[in-house]
Design a protein around this motif. Structure first.
Motif, PDB file in Angstrom:
ATOM      1  N   ILE A   1       0.839  -1.200   0.000  1.00  0.00           N
ATOM      2  CA  ILE A   1       0.000   0.000   0.000  1.00  0.00           C
ATOM      3  C   ILE A   1       0.868   1.242   0.000  1.00  0.00           C
TER       4      ILE A   1
ATOM      5  N   CYS B   1     -15.155   1.702   6.070  1.00  0.00           N
ATOM      6  CA  CYS B   1     -14.214   0.839   6.779  1.00  0.00           C
ATOM      7  C   CYS B   1     -14.721   0.432   8.157  1.00  0.00           C
TER       8      CYS B   1
ATOM      9  N   LYS C   1      -8.952   0.731   1.585  1.00  0.00           N
ATOM     10  CA  LYS C   1      -7.779   0.020   2.108  1.00  0.00           C
ATOM     11  C   LYS C   1      -6.982   0.925   3.036  1.00  0.00           C
TER      12      LYS C   1
ATOM     13  N   LEU D   1      -8.323  -4.924   6.504  1.00  0.00           N
ATOM     14  CA  LEU D   1      -7.230  -4.826   5.535  1.00  0.00           C
ATOM     15  C   LEU D   1      -7.057  -6.131   4.771  1.00  0.00           C
TER      16      LEU D   1
ATOM     17  N   ALA E   1     -10.006  -6.338   2.373  1.00  0.00           N
ATOM     18  CA  ALA E   1      -9.912  -5.378   1.266  1.00  0.00           C
ATOM     19  C   ALA E   1      -8.833  -5.770   0.274  1.00  0.00           C
ATOM     20  N   VAL E   2      -7.723  -6.283   0.769  1.00  0.00           N
ATOM     21  CA  VAL E   2      -6.649  -6.727  -0.126  1.00  0.00           C
ATOM     22  C   VAL E   2      -7.136  -7.889  -0.983  1.00  0.00           C
TER      23      VAL E   2
END
Length: 325
Positions: A185, A241, A283, A317, A320-321
């Motif tokens: 990121i 988020c 992210k 995270l 989302a990845v």
């Protein structure tokens, strides 16, 4: 002997809070002081529920790092948000105005008094908002983002746009697995053109801790302390988020994402670049929870909710990845 609450370290005043609250009651005409209780949540200010013979009130004592200008900035934002129709508890005014400034035992004490809404935040409730409630908060976000306001900039170490600086500062304290997720990121962020994104006034913290459901069912957006002039999609990324992200039911996220896009664009049309960039900003929002909570553990005495943000950031995270490679 006066009991000192640990959060009093944030305001540097070590004296009896009840004496300050008694003065506040007099200056604001709130009645006679009865008692007060601290709210053990949040990272910066010292928040109190004040009880008088006329009822209950919410008092925010600003952290000592906030100067007069910063506190007046906060008051100005809230008054403008209320004028714009944002659902936020109303402010009380003393003879000197909304902002109370006093020197107690040689320490500058600055605070505001707000309506005490009886209810609980969504974090306290431990539930997800309903789809109707989600739409309400997304609409509130759009209303906030349409406010013609560009306040003096304040630095927020948890904000998406400060990812790279905060990552470099804390990466030696990160767990190996967290570092593995965050390094890619960081490489993308270093090349990302933030200046190309439309900017506007952004609340920046519409999370479960700052959204309340009153006992009568009414909904409120709380705490504009980190609001700034930011990329517009930062608002949606923060909402997505946490408030619209159910770590116990990950499969619900795509539908919640589409709900947010649908509701927000009834009021504000996002550009093609914003639509393309939003997944990356989500992210970033998850990443900032990992970074911010890790920094709190490494450098200070974090509030009880810190582990919640760290664990939520890690789950979000990883999800989302996997969702947006």
């Amino acid at each position: 002997m006066t009991q000192i609450h640990p959060f009093q370290n944030r305001i540097e005043y070590r004296g009896a809070i009840e004496l300050v609250m008694a003065k506040v009651c007099s200056d604001y005409g709130l009645g006679c002081y009865v008692s007060h209780s601290a709210i053990d949540a949040g990272y910066e200010d010292f928040n109190i529920i004040l009880k008088t013979d006329r009822g209950e009130f919410f008092v925010k004592i600003f952290a000592s790092f906030r100067n007069d200008e910063n506190c007046r900035r906060y008051v100005d934002i809230i008054t403008k948000a209320l004028d714009a129709g944002v659902k936020h508890p109303r402010l009380y005014e003393s003879g000197a105005g909304y902002l109370y400034c006093s020197t107690e035992s040689g320490v500058a004490v600055r605070l505001i008094v707000m309506e005490r809404v009886k209810g609980r935040t969504f974090l306290e409730l431990g539930i997800m908002p309903t789809p109707e409630e989600m739409r309400f908060f997304v609409k509130q976000a759009a209303l906030i983002n349409q406010m013609p306001l560009k306040p003096a900039f304040i630095y927020d170490s948890w904000a998406n746009v400060n990812f790279l600086k905060e990552f470099e500062k804390i990466k030696e304290h990160l767990d190996r697995e967290d570092l593995f997720l965050l390094e890619p990121i960081a490489k993308i962020f270093a090349k990302f053109s933030i200046t190309e994104l439309p900017h506007c006034f952004v609340h920046g913290d519409i999370l479960k801790t700052n959204t309340m459901k009153a006992d009568d069912g009414k909904l409120y957006v709380l705490d504009f302390s980190v609001s700034n002039y930011y990329p517009r999609i930062q608002e949606l990324a923060v909402i997505l988020c946490n408030l619209l992200f159910d770590e116990k039911n990950l499969s619900s996220f795509p539908a919640n994402y589409e709900l947010a896009m649908d509701e927000y664009q009834k009021h504000i049309s996002l550009t093609v670049f914003e639509l393309k960039s939003l997944p990356f900003f989500v992210k970033l929002a998850h990443a900032m929870h990992v970074i911010g909570a890790t920094e709190q553990k490494a450098t200070s005495e974090p509030p009880p909710e810190n582990d919640y943000w760290l664990n939520l950031g890690r789950v979000g995270l990883k999800y989302a990845v996997g969702l947006w490679r």
